[in-house]
Every structure is written in C-alpha cells, then in structure tokens.
Design an enzyme around this catalytic site. Structure first.
Site, mmCIF file in Angstrom:
data_model
loop_
_atom_site.group_PDB
_atom_site.id
_atom_site.type_symbol
_atom_site.label_atom_id
_atom_site.label_comp_id
_atom_site.label_asym_id
_atom_site.label_seq_id
_atom_site.Cartn_x
_atom_site.Cartn_y
_atom_site.Cartn_z
ATOM 1 N N PHE A 266 8.517 4.322 3.339
ATOM 2 C CA PHE A 266 8.162 3.349 4.390
ATOM 3 C C PHE A 266 7.089 2.376 3.902
ATOM 4 O O PHE A 266 6.087 2.143 4.598
ATOM 5 C CB PHE A 266 7.642 4.064 5.657
ATOM 6 N N ILE A 267 7.265 1.828 2.724
ATOM 7 C CA ILE A 267 6.237 0.955 2.168
ATOM 8 C C ILE A 267 6.518 -0.496 2.581
ATOM 9 O O ILE A 267 7.472 -1.125 2.107
ATOM 10 C CB ILE A 267 6.150 1.110 0.630
ATOM 11 N N GLU B 121 -0.144 2.886 10.213
ATOM 12 C CA GLU B 121 -1.594 2.920 9.939
ATOM 13 C C GLU B 121 -2.288 4.018 10.763
ATOM 14 O O GLU B 121 -3.420 3.869 11.199
ATOM 15 C CB GLU B 121 -2.226 1.532 10.112
ATOM 16 N N THR C 129 2.119 6.781 1.923
ATOM 17 C CA THR C 129 3.048 7.705 2.587
ATOM 18 C C THR C 129 4.144 8.183 1.634
ATOM 19 O O THR C 129 4.609 7.428 0.781
ATOM 20 C CB THR C 129 3.674 6.990 3.802
ATOM 21 N N GLY D 63 17.123 -7.179 35.056
ATOM 22 C CA GLY D 63 18.292 -7.134 34.167
ATOM 23 C C GLY D 63 18.118 -8.049 32.968
ATOM 24 O O GLY D 63 18.549 -7.726 31.851
ATOM 25 N N PRO E 151 7.737 11.166 1.500
ATOM 26 C CA PRO E 151 8.657 11.890 2.387
ATOM 27 C C PRO E 151 7.993 13.098 3.055
ATOM 28 O O PRO E 151 8.263 13.398 4.210
ATOM 29 C CB PRO E 151 9.793 12.323 1.446
ATOM 30 N N PHE F 219 0.863 -1.177 0.000
ATOM 31 C CA PHE F 219 0.000 0.000 0.000
ATOM 32 C C PHE F 219 0.900 1.229 0.000
ATOM 33 O O PHE F 219 1.628 1.467 0.971
ATOM 34 C CB PHE F 219 -0.851 -0.038 1.272
ATOM 35 N N ALA F 220 0.886 1.991 -1.079
ATOM 36 C CA ALA F 220 1.845 3.083 -1.240
ATOM 37 C C ALA F 220 1.128 4.427 -1.125
ATOM 38 O O ALA F 220 0.729 5.031 -2.127
ATOM 39 C CB ALA F 220 2.576 2.950 -2.572
ATOM 40 N N GLY G 238 2.903 12.274 5.481
ATOM 41 C CA GLY G 238 2.789 11.143 6.405
ATOM 42 C C GLY G 238 1.396 11.140 6.990
ATOM 43 O O GLY G 238 0.453 10.617 6.392
HETATM 44 N N1 COS Z 1 -14.156 6.568 4.907
HETATM 45 C C1 COS Z 1 -14.653 7.123 3.775
HETATM 46 N N2 COS Z 1 -14.434 8.418 3.422
HETATM 47 C C2 COS Z 1 -13.711 9.159 4.277
HETATM 48 C C3 COS Z 1 -13.173 8.642 5.468
HETATM 49 C C4 COS Z 1 -13.435 7.286 5.777
HETATM 50 N N3 COS Z 1 -12.973 6.739 6.912
HETATM 51 N N4 COS Z 1 -12.481 9.617 6.109
HETATM 52 C C5 COS Z 1 -12.590 10.719 5.339
HETATM 53 N N5 COS Z 1 -13.327 10.442 4.239
HETATM 54 C C6 COS Z 1 -13.712 11.368 3.175
HETATM 55 C C7 COS Z 1 -14.385 12.608 3.771
HETATM 56 O O1 COS Z 1 -15.761 12.387 3.947
HETATM 57 C C8 COS Z 1 -14.098 13.666 2.736
HETATM 58 O O2 COS Z 1 -15.015 13.508 1.680
HETATM 59 P P1 COS Z 1 -15.589 14.781 0.844
HETATM 60 O O3 COS Z 1 -14.409 15.323 0.098
HETATM 61 O O4 COS Z 1 -16.614 14.176 -0.061
HETATM 62 O O5 COS Z 1 -16.120 15.738 1.853
HETATM 63 C C9 COS Z 1 -12.708 13.293 2.217
HETATM 64 O O6 COS Z 1 -12.537 11.880 2.521
HETATM 65 C C10 COS Z 1 -11.603 14.072 2.880
HETATM 66 O O7 COS Z 1 -11.663 13.811 4.266
HETATM 67 P P2 COS Z 1 -11.096 14.795 5.377
HETATM 68 O O8 COS Z 1 -11.542 16.191 5.094
HETATM 69 O O9 COS Z 1 -11.434 14.200 6.693
HETATM 70 O O10 COS Z 1 -9.512 14.730 5.118
HETATM 71 P P3 COS Z 1 -8.306 15.288 5.955
HETATM 72 O O11 COS Z 1 -7.287 15.798 5.019
HETATM 73 O O12 COS Z 1 -8.809 16.217 7.025
HETATM 74 O O13 COS Z 1 -7.637 13.974 6.612
HETATM 75 C C11 COS Z 1 -7.107 12.324 8.270
HETATM 76 C C12 COS Z 1 -8.131 13.289 7.590
HETATM 77 C C13 COS Z 1 -6.151 13.045 9.191
HETATM 78 C C14 COS Z 1 -8.034 11.454 9.056
HETATM 79 C C15 COS Z 1 -6.292 11.497 7.226
HETATM 80 O O14 COS Z 1 -5.391 12.294 6.530
HETATM 81 C C16 COS Z 1 -5.547 10.327 7.862
HETATM 82 O O15 COS Z 1 -6.139 9.291 8.189
HETATM 83 N N6 COS Z 1 -4.227 10.474 8.059
HETATM 84 C C17 COS Z 1 -3.399 9.383 8.552
HETATM 85 C C18 COS Z 1 -2.873 8.590 7.423
HETATM 86 C C19 COS Z 1 -2.289 7.310 7.874
HETATM 87 O O16 COS Z 1 -2.889 6.536 8.598
HETATM 88 N N7 COS Z 1 -1.063 7.049 7.435
HETATM 89 C C20 COS Z 1 -0.408 5.845 7.802
HETATM 90 C C21 COS Z 1 0.295 5.259 6.648
HETATM 91 S S1 COS Z 1 -0.697 4.308 5.635
HETATM 92 S S2 COS Z 1 -0.236 2.502 6.243
#
Ligand code: COS
Length: 386
Positions: free
Chosen positions: A155-156, A364, A125, A341, A127, A122-123, A130
């Site tokens: 970090f894939i 995640e 992330t 220890g 630089p 799953f790609a 994040g």
């Molecule tokens: N399921 C379905 N749709 C979703 C959703 C979910 N769980 N979460 C958000 N969405 C949708 C929203 O409804 C919104 O839709 P609209 O554009 O139609 O309004 C859109 O996606 C954008 O959502 P949002 O505004 O919440 O986006 P943000 O940029 O505020 O991001 C977070 C939200 C922080 C929650 C997100 O960036 C995140 O999860 N970051 C962490 C990433 C992560 O886990 N990385 C780890 C590496 S991957 S292994």
C-alpha cells in the site's frame, strides 16, 4: 519559516482560486480516468506545492506547520486524489530525510523533491506489518560498503511514480521490535527494486498505491538515513507525527468543502413546498457538521502552532488526526443523506466524496492506533503524577 501576513494571505487566496477554478472542475474527469491531467501537475509544480515544507536552502517554500496546515485546509477542499500527488513530497516522502537525513542526503534529494521532479514515497507498511509498524520483516544486510534489501512493502502511496523511497528495513535481526529497524533512501531504478500492479481502490481515483518489492536490492551504505543504524522506527514516528497533522488539515478542508456542497443543495432543493434547508431534522445535521468542522480546524491549528513553538505534539497530532478523520466521515455521510436519492448517484459527487473520505480513518495510523497513542500517554502522565 514564518511568512509575513500579507505573503501568507496572498498564498492562501492563490491556492483557493486554484482549487476552485482548476481542481474542483477536474474532479469528475480524474475520477473517471484514474489520472491527474498533465497540465494540472505542471501547475502544481509551478505553484511550489511539492516543496511547501522543504527548506528554502533546498528550493522549497520552507513553511512552518501552521502555514502548511492553512494551505492544506484549502487544498483539502478538492477531491483528496489531488493532494496525494504532492502530499507525499511535503510529508512522509521527504520528511525522513528532512528531519533525520545527513547533510549529503539532504543536498542530494531535497531539491528534486521540492521542485516535484522527484516523487517521494514512504515504504513502512508490509503485508504482515501494518499498525504494528515496529515488526517490519524487510531486511537490510550489511555487505561491505553496501546494504542488501529483501522484502515486500504494501500500500505504498505514489509508488508507481516515485523516484525515491524511504524504506524501513531491519538491520539487526537480533532485535525483533522497533529498535532493530533502520531507514534508507532507495532510488527507483535500483536493480532489485520493482513495483507491483496499482491496486483497485474504493475511492480516491487518480491517487495510486501498490507494492514495492525488494529482491537482493543492493544500495550504497551511505543510503542509511542519518548514517546510524537502529534509528529508522523513530524517524518513521517523527515523520508520522507531522504527517498526522497534515492529514487532519486535509480532512478538515474536505469537510468544509462538503458542508458547502451540502448547503448549496439544501437551499435549492425543494420538498413539501419549501427548501429542504428549512427542515429541522436536516438543520441538526448542518449544525453538527459545522460545529465539528470548526472544532477540527481549531485542533489542527492549535497543534500546528505548538509544534512550531518546539513542543512535542505526538498526542495532539493523534487527537487531531483521529477527530478530523472521523468527523469528515460523519460529514460526508450526512451529505449523502441530505442529497437523498441523488446522494447515491455519481454526477452529484456526494457519493464520491463519501468513498474518498473513508480512507482518512485508515492511513497514517488508524483511529484505533491514535486512540492507543493518546491513552498510553495519558496513563504515563498519570503514573508520573503519583
Ligand atoms: N517520536 C519519536 N520517537 C518515538 C515516537 C515519536 N512520535 N513514538 C515512539 N518513539 C520511540 C519510543 O520512544 C521508543 O524509543 P526507545 O526504544 O528509545 O524507548 C521507540 O520509538 C519505540 O516506541 P514504542 O515502544 O512506542 O513502539 P511500539 O511498537 O509500541 O509502537 C505505535 C507504537 C503503535 C505507536 C506505532 O507502531 C505506530 O504508530 N503504528 C502505526 C503505524 C502507522 O501509522 N502506519 C500507517 C502507515 S504509514 S503511512
């Protein structure tokens, strides 16, 4: 699919035996060599571990979320590097296609992912992207019947072994946030796709992570997951909702295993003329660990059942992931302390599991991202109630 209870219990006890008899005894060699032995990979394929969540229509076991969680609670008892091998195929490496893919994409890739012949990665992330997953800079420019991808993914997990990448890339440069992002199924070996050197990590030796570099990587237009541009961020979020429950189950399984190790040591190690299990200050650590692991198990299974019933469990998945990953960190730390220890010495394994567990609070979605998701939903609910 819900299995009948006998089949489910048989599967759980088979996996438990596999973990106890094959995986846990191999932990030290995996940590030393940074590789999973080939015979264990074959055994994982034979047990169907790569296809737990993939529909039987494509050769998987088609488990529902509760069943998957029950098995991951067992598999999580072994050092996390083992789960990483098949974890991406069950979760983030296959679910983009399984949830949002077209019929052709499912038919093309899910059978290979289910059998473990293809490793999925799953790609998302990058630089500079994040926690802010909506800010991906990798671009996908349409060129006739193709897209041309450029960017670096960081970090894939499983990238060095992957045959298929779910790549999130920006198809609409005019949309800087989540709405401009699309998801693509990109095959390893496509000219322009290369992988970097595996990173040297704090723990989880045997699981490999590296960069994925896309340089004018030309892929057919039908590699766009779901066939619609601009849906990639939502696909990624749906994948992560499920992935976070999976990770919460893995954390809980590991905590339960560490508690077993801690107690086995505490009832045999003697100080001041008696087993250290009889000292009240340690007993507080045992009891806290047991209660917290039990709470995490309840959360994981409750959220999984709700998901199976069709509820949106984004918040519950974040709650479970946050609580379980923090909890296993505390439990792993107490285990080092109980070992004294010896807890700092490699052969006792307490230190390795402590290092291994640390990653759960980061990948995640960090704890802080889970807190943000939970709190934002709470405020939305409160506003709606006014
Ligand atoms: N399921 C379905 N749709 C979703 C959703 C979910 N769980 N979460 C958000 N969405 C949708 C929203 O409804 C919104 O839709 P609209 O554009 O139609 O309004 C859109 O996606 C954008 O959502 P949002 O505004 O919440 O986006 P943000 O940029 O505020 O991001 C977070 C939200 C922080 C929650 C997100 O960036 C995140 O999860 N970051 C962490 C990433 C992560 O886990 N990385 C780890 C590496 S991957 S292994």
């Amino acid at each position: 699919m819900a299995l009948d209870p006998d089949t489910r219990d048989h599967l759980i006890s088979t996996i438990r035996r596999f973990v106890d008899e094959r995986l846990i005894p191999a932990e030290a060699v995996v940590a030393q060599t940074d590789a999973i032995p080939g015979d264990l990979l074959d055994a994982m394929r034979d047990l169907g571990l790569f296809g737990l969540s993939i529909s039987p229509d494509y050769g998987g076991l088609g488990l529902n979320m509760e069943e998957e969680a029950l098995l991951i609670l067992e598999l999580g008892r072994a050092a996390p590097a083992f789960r990483s091998v098949f974890g991406t195929n069950i979760g983030i490496g296959s679910q983009g296609i399984a949830i949002d893919g077209t019929a052709d994409q499912k038919a093309k890739y899910l059978p290979g992912l289910a059998s473990g012949q293809i490793i999925g990665a799953f790609a998302l992330t990058e630089p500079d992207a994040g926690s802010d997953a909506g800010s991906v800079r990798t671009t996908a420019r349409r060129d006739g019947d193709h897209y041309i991808l450029n960017g670096t993914k960081r970090f894939i997990t499983n990238a060095p072994h992957a045959g298929l990448f779910t790549v999130m890339a920006r198809t609409d440069p005019a949309q800087p946030g989540p709405r401009g992002v699309s998801a693509f199924a990109v095959e390893a070996g496509t000219p322009g796709l290369s992988t970097g050197r595996p990173e040297h990590k704090m723990g989880q030796q045997g699981a490999h992570v590296c960069d994925v570099i896309l340089e004018d990587c030309r892929i057919p237009a039908d590699a766009l997951i779901g066939g619609v541009e601009g849906q990639g961020f939502k696909t990624a979020m749906k994948v992560l909702d499920k992935g976070r429950l999976h990770i919460a189950a893995a954390c809980t399984g590991l905590a339960e295993r560490i508690i077993d190790d801690m107690m086995a040591y505490a009832v045999t190690r003697r100080q001041f003329g008696k087993p250290i299990a009889e000292f009240q200050l340690l007993q507080a650590m045992f009891a806290d660990s047991r209660a917290e692991a039990y709470a995490a198990r309840c959360m994981v299974l409750d959220a999984a059942r709700r998901r199976d019933a069709g509820q949106d469990v984004g918040v519950e998945a974040s709650c479970a992931k946050m609580f379980a990953s923090e909890m296993v960190g505390r439990v792993a730390d107490r285990n080092v302390q109980v070992h004294g220890g010896n807890g700092y010495i490699r052969e006792y394994r307490a230190e390795q599991l402590f290092r291994d567990a640390r990653l759960f609070r980061i990948y995640e979605g960090t704890t802080q991202i889970q807190q943000g998701i939970i709190a934002r939903a709470m405020a939305e609910q409160a506003r709606a109630a006014i």
